[in-house]
Motif scaffolding. Sequence first.
Motif, PDB file in Angstrom:
ATOM      1  N   GLN A 168      25.691  11.995   6.512  1.00 46.85           N
ATOM      2  CA  GLN A 168      24.565  12.656   6.354  1.00 46.85           C
ATOM      3  C   GLN A 168      24.544  13.275   6.830  1.00 46.85           C
ATOM      4  N   ALA A 169      25.283  13.876   7.934  1.00 51.74           N
ATOM      5  CA  ALA A 169      25.256  14.989   9.264  1.00 51.74           C
ATOM      6  C   ALA A 169      25.170  16.086   8.219  1.00 51.74           C
ATOM      7  N   GLY A 170      26.493  16.305   7.073  1.00 53.86           N
ATOM      8  CA  GLY A 170      26.610  16.962   6.572  1.00 53.86           C
ATOM      9  C   GLY A 170      25.116  17.534   5.264  1.00 53.86           C
ATOM     10  N   HIS A 171      23.800  17.112   5.673  1.00 54.07           N
ATOM     11  CA  HIS A 171      22.403  17.323   5.411  1.00 54.07           C
ATOM     12  C   HIS A 171      22.242  18.293   5.627  1.00 54.07           C
ATOM     13  N   ARG A 172      22.010  17.237   6.988  1.00 58.11           N
ATOM     14  CA  ARG A 172      21.602  18.492   8.547  1.00 58.11           C
ATOM     15  C   ARG A 172      22.244  19.589   8.384  1.00 58.11           C
ATOM     16  N   PHE A 173      23.460  19.896   8.727  1.00 53.47           N
ATOM     17  CA  PHE A 173      24.205  21.323   9.450  1.00 53.47           C
ATOM     18  C   PHE A 173      23.250  21.980   8.098  1.00 53.47           C
ATOM     19  N   LEU A 174      23.392  21.708   6.442  1.00 49.39           N
ATOM     20  CA  LEU A 174      23.196  22.359   5.453  1.00 49.39           C
ATOM     21  C   LEU A 174      21.588  22.621   5.783  1.00 49.39           C
ATOM     22  N   GLY A 175      20.856  21.800   6.094  1.00 43.19           N
ATOM     23  CA  GLY A 175      19.466  22.299   6.527  1.00 43.19           C
ATOM     24  C   GLY A 175      19.540  24.002   7.772  1.00 43.19           C
ATOM     25  N   TYR A 176      20.192  22.932   8.576  1.00 44.78           N
ATOM     26  CA  TYR A 176      19.721  24.097   9.865  1.00 44.78           C
ATOM     27  C   TYR A 176      20.215  25.563   9.452  1.00 44.78           C
ATOM     28  N   LEU A 177      21.553  25.725   8.875  1.00 41.00           N
ATOM     29  CA  LEU A 177      22.664  26.989   8.271  1.00 41.00           C
ATOM     30  C   LEU A 177      20.938  27.508   7.043  1.00 41.00           C
ATOM     31  N   ARG A 178      20.885  27.000   6.445  1.00 43.22           N
ATOM     32  CA  ARG A 178      19.893  27.938   5.840  1.00 43.22           C
ATOM     33  C   ARG A 178      18.589  27.745   6.334  1.00 43.22           C
ATOM     34  N   GLN A 238      18.267  29.099   9.602  1.00 43.02           N
ATOM     35  CA  GLN A 238      18.919  29.742  10.240  1.00 43.02           C
ATOM     36  C   GLN A 238      19.078  32.124   9.354  1.00 43.02           C
ATOM     37  N   ARG A 239      19.519  30.964   8.035  1.00 42.12           N
ATOM     38  CA  ARG A 239      19.798  32.824   7.404  1.00 42.12           C
ATOM     39  C   ARG A 239      18.297  32.375   6.316  1.00 42.12           C
ATOM     40  N   ASP A 240      17.506  31.998   6.498  1.00 44.84           N
ATOM     41  CA  ASP A 240      15.942  32.431   6.234  1.00 44.84           C
ATOM     42  C   ASP A 240      15.317  33.361   6.753  1.00 44.84           C
ATOM     43  N   HIS A 241      15.669  32.908   8.372  1.00 51.10           N
ATOM     44  CA  HIS A 241      14.934  33.280   9.657  1.00 51.10           C
ATOM     45  C   HIS A 241      15.137  34.962   9.370  1.00 51.10           C
ATOM     46  N   MET A 242      16.672  35.134   9.581  1.00 54.35           N
ATOM     47  CA  MET A 242      17.653  36.550   9.576  1.00 54.35           C
ATOM     48  C   MET A 242      17.281  37.456   7.618  1.00 54.35           C
ATOM     49  N   VAL A 243      17.067  36.637   6.783  1.00 53.02           N
ATOM     50  CA  VAL A 243      16.582  37.615   5.358  1.00 53.02           C
ATOM     51  C   VAL A 243      15.281  37.561   5.082  1.00 53.02           C
ATOM     52  N   GLU A 244      14.059  36.734   5.884  1.00 54.12           N
ATOM     53  CA  GLU A 244      12.759  37.006   5.494  1.00 54.12           C
ATOM     54  C   GLU A 244      12.130  37.713   6.669  1.00 54.12           C
ATOM     55  N   ARG A 245      13.176  38.009   7.457  1.00 53.73           N
ATOM     56  CA  ARG A 245      12.154  38.864   8.524  1.00 53.73           C
ATOM     57  C   ARG A 245      12.466  40.432   8.712  1.00 53.73           C
ATOM     58  N   PRO A 246      13.144  40.669   8.171  1.00 52.87           N
ATOM     59  CA  PRO A 246      14.155  42.363   7.974  1.00 52.87           C
ATOM     60  C   PRO A 246      13.616  43.249   9.335  1.00 52.87           C
ATOM     61  N   ASN A 247      12.096  42.637   9.347  1.00 56.61           N
ATOM     62  CA  ASN A 247      11.689  44.664   9.754  1.00 56.61           C
ATOM     63  C   ASN A 247      11.165  43.791  11.828  1.00 56.61           C
ATOM     64  N   GLY A 248      12.137  42.749  11.374  1.00 54.98           N
ATOM     65  CA  GLY A 248      10.971  41.711  12.758  1.00 54.98           C
ATOM     66  C   GLY A 248      10.312  41.547  13.521  1.00 54.98           C
ATOM     67  N   THR A 249       9.673  41.090  12.459  1.00 50.37           N
ATOM     68  CA  THR A 249       8.125  40.588  12.612  1.00 50.37           C
ATOM     69  C   THR A 249       8.217  39.170  12.557  1.00 50.37           C
ATOM     70  N   ARG A 250       7.206  37.899  13.541  1.00 49.60           N
ATOM     71  CA  ARG A 250       7.166  37.346  13.042  1.00 49.60           C
ATOM     72  C   ARG A 250       8.946  36.586  13.819  1.00 49.60           C
ATOM     73  N   PHE A 298      19.445  43.533  11.598  1.00 43.07           N
ATOM     74  CA  PHE A 298      19.123  42.286  11.282  1.00 43.07           C
ATOM     75  C   PHE A 298      19.373  41.539  12.367  1.00 43.07           C
ATOM     76  N   ASP A 299      18.335  40.070  12.713  1.00 38.59           N
ATOM     77  CA  ASP A 299      19.165  39.784  13.900  1.00 38.59           C
ATOM     78  C   ASP A 299      20.136  38.594  13.199  1.00 38.59           C
ATOM     79  N   VAL A 300      21.233  39.398  14.335  1.00 42.54           N
ATOM     80  CA  VAL A 300      22.602  39.083  14.388  1.00 42.54           C
ATOM     81  C   VAL A 300      22.921  38.165  15.167  1.00 42.54           C
ATOM     82  N   GLY A 332      24.718  34.861  13.920  1.00 39.66           N
ATOM     83  CA  GLY A 332      25.587  34.011  14.339  1.00 39.66           C
ATOM     84  C   GLY A 332      25.471  32.538  14.286  1.00 39.66           C
ATOM     85  N   HIS A 333      24.558  32.469  14.143  1.00 37.38           N
ATOM     86  CA  HIS A 333      23.886  30.397  14.484  1.00 37.38           C
ATOM     87  C   HIS A 333      24.798  30.138  12.870  1.00 37.38           C
ATOM     88  N   MET A 334      24.224  30.915  11.956  1.00 36.32           N
ATOM     89  CA  MET A 334      24.249  30.406  10.625  1.00 36.32           C
ATOM     90  C   MET A 334      25.461  29.808  10.078  1.00 36.32           C
TER      91      MET A 334
END
Length: 264
Positions: A131-141, A143-155, A167-169, A173-175
């Motif tokens: 079950q931990a695999g699902h949680r690690f996947l969710g957390y990885l995704r 972090q990726r969405d935060h990095m990709v969807e906010r390229p100009n630093g808003t929010r 980009f938010d390094v 790194g967390h991803m």
Amino acid sequence: MSWTKHSTPEFRAIADELTILRCQVGSGVHGTNIAGTDDRDEMGICLEPPEYVMGLNRFDQYVYRTQPEGVRSGPGDLDLIIYSLRKWMRLAVTGNPTVLLPLFVPPEEIVTMTRIGEDLRANADMVLSRQAGHRFLGYLRAQRDHMVERPNGTRTNRPELIALYGFDVKYAGHMVRLGLQGVELLETGGVTLPMPEPWRTWIVELRQGGHTKDEALAVAAELESRLERLITTSPLPEHPDMTRVNAWLVKAHTERWAGERPHP
């Protein structure tokens, strides 16, 4: 520090008296911190008094922050959360990546530990499952969405990283870290802390602009695929051993109420 419903003197007294394990859980324990830029994150686990388990009182967690609520933590600041053992266990059996860290931190990162805390670490396998695999996947995704969807630093609360690197390094790194640790956990049943080389240095370099966003996304994509496979092929059991978990929780509470005290 400003008071919240989780940081009252009553909750602090419970945490101070009944903590069984407290340790560092932030970038310092992963070995990916950048000197002079990161705060210190700690997590603790405490038992509850009988009236909070069998009565109507309720204690889920105690929170302490050097900075007031709403103010971003900076270098030298402490962010501490101490969960009740029962809340921590509810999160741990789902495979929450951060909550699992106290099971694996090296001795030098432990601030406080009682005999019950030692016993919890010795029985870490009872909470681990695929079950931990699902949680690690969710957390990885996430972090990726935060990095990709906010390229100009808003929010985001780190616009200075966007300005420096594009980009938010820190999200990047967390991803990557979450992918690596999730794969290790599902393959071996443990997490190495601090992170082993060469990935520890690679993530530090990423956080300092030494790798591009595309490089980080490519690494994360490969780790994501491995996690997806391991959810069905990992040697870990499909589900945690809830019978053993519940028996251990009862034993831990009754022993502490009977008078177990922290090590001097």
